[in-house]
Design a protein around this motif. Structure first.
Motif, PDB file in Angstrom:
ATOM      1  N   GLN A   1       0.807  -1.226   0.000  1.00  0.00           N
ATOM      2  CA  GLN A   1       0.000   0.000   0.000  1.00  0.00           C
ATOM      3  C   GLN A   1       0.838   1.274   0.000  1.00  0.00           C
ATOM      4  O   GLN A   1       0.319   2.356   0.214  1.00  0.00           O
ATOM      5  CB  GLN A   1      -0.918   0.009   1.223  1.00  0.00           C
ATOM      6  CG  GLN A   1      -1.889  -1.145   1.275  1.00  0.00           C
ATOM      7  CD  GLN A   1      -2.855  -1.143   0.094  1.00  0.00           C
ATOM      8  OE1 GLN A   1      -3.478  -0.130  -0.198  1.00  0.00           O
ATOM      9  NE2 GLN A   1      -2.954  -2.272  -0.581  1.00  0.00           N
ATOM     10  N   GLY A   2       2.143   1.159  -0.224  1.00  0.00           N
ATOM     11  CA  GLY A   2       2.986   2.351  -0.280  1.00  0.00           C
ATOM     12  C   GLY A   2       3.587   2.691   1.075  1.00  0.00           C
ATOM     13  O   GLY A   2       3.727   1.835   1.951  1.00  0.00           O
TER      14      GLY A   2
ATOM     15  N   THR B   1       1.923   4.520   7.192  1.00  0.00           N
ATOM     16  CA  THR B   1       1.279   5.597   7.929  1.00  0.00           C
ATOM     17  C   THR B   1       1.885   5.675   9.328  1.00  0.00           C
ATOM     18  O   THR B   1       2.677   4.821   9.735  1.00  0.00           O
ATOM     19  CB  THR B   1      -0.227   5.354   8.048  1.00  0.00           C
ATOM     20  OG1 THR B   1      -0.443   4.208   8.906  1.00  0.00           O
ATOM     21  CG2 THR B   1      -0.860   5.098   6.685  1.00  0.00           C
TER      22      THR B   1
ATOM     23  N   THR C   1      -1.086  12.017   4.895  1.00  0.00           N
ATOM     24  CA  THR C   1      -2.149  11.640   3.967  1.00  0.00           C
ATOM     25  C   THR C   1      -2.980  12.863   3.595  1.00  0.00           C
ATOM     26  O   THR C   1      -3.305  13.694   4.450  1.00  0.00           O
ATOM     27  CB  THR C   1      -3.050  10.572   4.599  1.00  0.00           C
ATOM     28  OG1 THR C   1      -2.245   9.442   4.954  1.00  0.00           O
ATOM     29  CG2 THR C   1      -4.138  10.127   3.640  1.00  0.00           C
TER      30      THR C   1
ATOM     31  N   ARG D   1       4.272  14.389  -4.094  1.00  0.00           N
ATOM     32  CA  ARG D   1       4.950  13.096  -4.184  1.00  0.00           C
ATOM     33  C   ARG D   1       4.404  12.164  -3.109  1.00  0.00           C
ATOM     34  O   ARG D   1       4.283  12.540  -1.946  1.00  0.00           O
ATOM     35  CB  ARG D   1       6.465  13.243  -3.984  1.00  0.00           C
ATOM     36  CG  ARG D   1       7.176  14.056  -5.039  1.00  0.00           C
ATOM     37  CD  ARG D   1       6.979  13.501  -6.438  1.00  0.00           C
ATOM     38  NE  ARG D   1       7.528  12.184  -6.631  1.00  0.00           N
ATOM     39  CZ  ARG D   1       8.584  11.935  -7.387  1.00  0.00           C
ATOM     40  NH1 ARG D   1       9.222  12.916  -7.998  1.00  0.00           N
ATOM     41  NH2 ARG D   1       9.005  10.689  -7.541  1.00  0.00           N
ATOM     42  N   ALA D   2       4.084  10.953  -3.521  1.00  0.00           N
ATOM     43  CA  ALA D   2       3.569   9.948  -2.587  1.00  0.00           C
ATOM     44  C   ALA D   2       4.488   8.743  -2.484  1.00  0.00           C
ATOM     45  O   ALA D   2       4.161   7.780  -1.784  1.00  0.00           O
ATOM     46  CB  ALA D   2       2.180   9.490  -3.028  1.00  0.00           C
ATOM     47  N   ASP D   3       5.638   8.783  -3.162  1.00  0.00           N
ATOM     48  CA  ASP D   3       6.452   7.581  -3.313  1.00  0.00           C
ATOM     49  C   ASP D   3       7.853   7.728  -2.736  1.00  0.00           C
ATOM     50  O   ASP D   3       8.780   7.037  -3.151  1.00  0.00           O
ATOM     51  CB  ASP D   3       6.559   7.224  -4.794  1.00  0.00           C
ATOM     52  CG  ASP D   3       7.122   8.377  -5.640  1.00  0.00           C
ATOM     53  OD1 ASP D   3       7.253   9.503  -5.115  1.00  0.00           O
ATOM     54  OD2 ASP D   3       7.432   8.144  -6.829  1.00  0.00           O
TER      55      ASP D   3
ATOM     56  N   ARG E   1       0.133  10.207   0.315  1.00  0.00           N
ATOM     57  CA  ARG E   1      -0.786   9.622  -0.655  1.00  0.00           C
ATOM     58  C   ARG E   1      -2.144  10.315  -0.563  1.00  0.00           C
ATOM     59  O   ARG E   1      -2.504  10.894   0.469  1.00  0.00           O
ATOM     60  CB  ARG E   1      -0.939   8.117  -0.429  1.00  0.00           C
ATOM     61  CG  ARG E   1      -1.543   7.747   0.909  1.00  0.00           C
ATOM     62  CD  ARG E   1      -1.576   6.239   1.117  1.00  0.00           C
ATOM     63  NE  ARG E   1      -2.126   5.892   2.414  1.00  0.00           N
ATOM     64  CZ  ARG E   1      -3.413   5.728   2.672  1.00  0.00           C
ATOM     65  NH1 ARG E   1      -4.301   5.889   1.696  1.00  0.00           N
ATOM     66  NH2 ARG E   1      -3.821   5.408   3.881  1.00  0.00           N
ATOM     67  N   ARG E   2      -2.902  10.246  -1.625  1.00  0.00           N
ATOM     68  CA  ARG E   2      -4.251  10.805  -1.632  1.00  0.00           C
ATOM     69  C   ARG E   2      -5.180   9.911  -0.816  1.00  0.00           C
ATOM     70  O   ARG E   2      -5.164   8.694  -0.958  1.00  0.00           O
ATOM     71  CB  ARG E   2      -4.757  10.972  -3.059  1.00  0.00           C
ATOM     72  CG  ARG E   2      -3.951  12.000  -3.847  1.00  0.00           C
ATOM     73  CD  ARG E   2      -4.573  12.339  -5.185  1.00  0.00           C
ATOM     74  NE  ARG E   2      -3.805  13.368  -5.874  1.00  0.00           N
ATOM     75  CZ  ARG E   2      -4.225  14.023  -6.954  1.00  0.00           C
ATOM     76  NH1 ARG E   2      -5.421  13.744  -7.478  1.00  0.00           N
ATOM     77  NH2 ARG E   2      -3.460  14.952  -7.513  1.00  0.00           N
TER      78      ARG E   2
END
Length: 421
Positions: free
Chosen positions: A31-32, A35, A255, A314-316, A289-290
């Motif tokens: 899931q990246g 959190t 997030t 950037r989410a990565d 992440r969105r």
């Protein structure tokens, strides 16, 4: 009925084994970026797996429950850190046909399983493999089902210890995904009825949670222990092309969901684009992440990119890259409307990066006088403060000072285990 927090305090040496529920980490496979709550569960996994007391991990999977020992715990932690998941077998792929990463995670657990069972057999399985008096921990807000709690209770003398991170779904239901407030309320009611000890990350969280549980009929003994903060070593080589941006820049981290108040920052940057200040427009780096219920903000981020605003999303990024961006930022911006704990400001402070954040009780408790506090709706003050820090950002040493002493995970876990129910 309220506990006084003192009765459930046998020392760790009197607990013959530890059990950690890792269902959340398993569910997050693929899931990246982790959190904040994921990181907490991983920290407990590391600490318990590295201790000298017998340690076990429990996870609910599509095929039932899986119990692993120390070897499985270490393998899970390694896989989560990117060292590779095993190839899922046919049965795993059949059970999770649309989620190959979750299938691989569940395959890893089964490969290291001490025991497995269908849902109805949990209590019997745990009684066969766990010693009486095992201290059980759930620190991820996941798998707090009635069936799981009954299974744990079946172990003679077992203690149920639950970490509550926040009560945001109940306090601010408009910021949550549909159905989450009801589901969270049901979980908290089960904690109220069953927990031997509730661990809180702050006095603010404890006050909110105990207010809700008092209306549910029972307030278990509680313990406030600040979360540990592990800051990765900044590594500019881990940054992708285009980062860091040239000139002064700001970072917001988390997030992209309604309570994080990205809308305020986008309003400010649109104003800067429409009416550029004399010193130029600083860049804004949005890391995360969105999330949910935020379509308007997502559309505005797309517009900012299409129109060439100095806004980068950037989410990565891995932890080393995030630390590198934070260490070079003019400041971290966190205009949140609500927070449970708020790790990013603590991580920024540990790096000596200035923090500009909403004036929330949790930030006052954890960060003291370190940040600049602003009302999360005061756009005028946010604009002026950002431009002031952008000027400082041209000389990175301006505005920087030693951050507060941040707690370690070792200190956190030692305290919790010494008081575990």
């Amino acid at each position: 009925m309220r506990g006084n927090g003192t009765s459930a305090a046998p020392i760790a040496a009197r607990r013959p084994a530890w059990l950690l529920d890792v269902s959340r980490l398993v569910s997050r496979a693929g899931q990246g970026a982790l959190t904040g709550i994921d990181r907490v569960e991983l920290a407990y996994l590391d600490y318990l797996a590295g201790g000298d007391v017998p340690a076990f991990a429990l996870s609910r999977t599509r095929a039932g429950y899986v119990l692993t020992g120390r070897a499985g715990m270490i393998a899970l932690a390694d896989a989560i850190r990117g060292r590779g998941w095993p190839r899922a077998g046919l049965a795993d792929r059949v059970l999770r046909p649309r989620d190959p990463a979750r299938a691989a995670a569940e395959a890893l657990l089964r490969r290291h399983a001490i025991a497995r069972c269908m849902a109805v057999g949990l209590g019997q399985m745990l009684c066969r493999h766990l010693p009486a008096g095992t201290a059980c921990f759930n620190v991820g807000h996941a798998n707090l089902t009635a069936r799981t709690l009954r299974g744990l209770r079946a172990v003679p003398g077992a203690g149920i210890n639950v970490l509550i991170h926040d009560t945001i779904p109940l306090d601010f239901p408009d910021h949550a995904r549909e159905g989450v407030p009801q589901a969270f309320g049901a979980r908290l009611a089960r904690v109220s009825a069953q927990a031997d000890l509730v661990i809180y990350n702050s006095a603010d969280t404890r006050a909110r949670a105990e207010w809700h549980m008092a209306h549910m009929g029972r307030v278990p003994p509680g313990l406030v222990v600040p979360l540990g903060v592990d800051v990765a070593r900044p590594d500019p080589a881990a940054l992708p092309a285009g980062l860091p941006p040239p000139g002064p820049y700001f970072v917001t981290l988390g997030t992209i969901e309604p309570r994080k108040n990205h809308a305020l920052l986008l309003d400010l940057w649109q104003g800067l684009v429409d009416d550029p200040p004399l010193g130029g427009i600083p860049a804004l780096v949005v890391i995360g992440r969105r999330g949910w219920r935020n379509a308007e903000v997502f559309a505005r981020l797309d517009t900012a990119h299409a129109e060439g605003w100095p806004v980068i999303e950037r989410a990565d990024l891995d932890d080393r890259a995030v630390a590198a961006l934070l260490s070079g930022a003019a400041a971290l911006l966190q205009p949140s409307l609500a927070e449970g704990y708020g790790l990013p400001p603590l991580e920024a402070a540990a790096l000596g990066t200035p923090v500009i954040c909403a004036d929330l009780a949790i930030y006052r408790e954890t960060l003291g006088s370190y940040p600049v506090y602003l009302a999360p709706t005061d756009a005028y003050s946010w604009r002026n403060t950002i431009l002031e820090f952008a000027g400082n950002g041209k000389n990175p040493e301006n505005g920087r000072r030693a951050g507060p002493n941040v707690p370690t995970w070792r200190a956190h876990c030692k305290t919790v285990l010494s008081k575990a129910g």
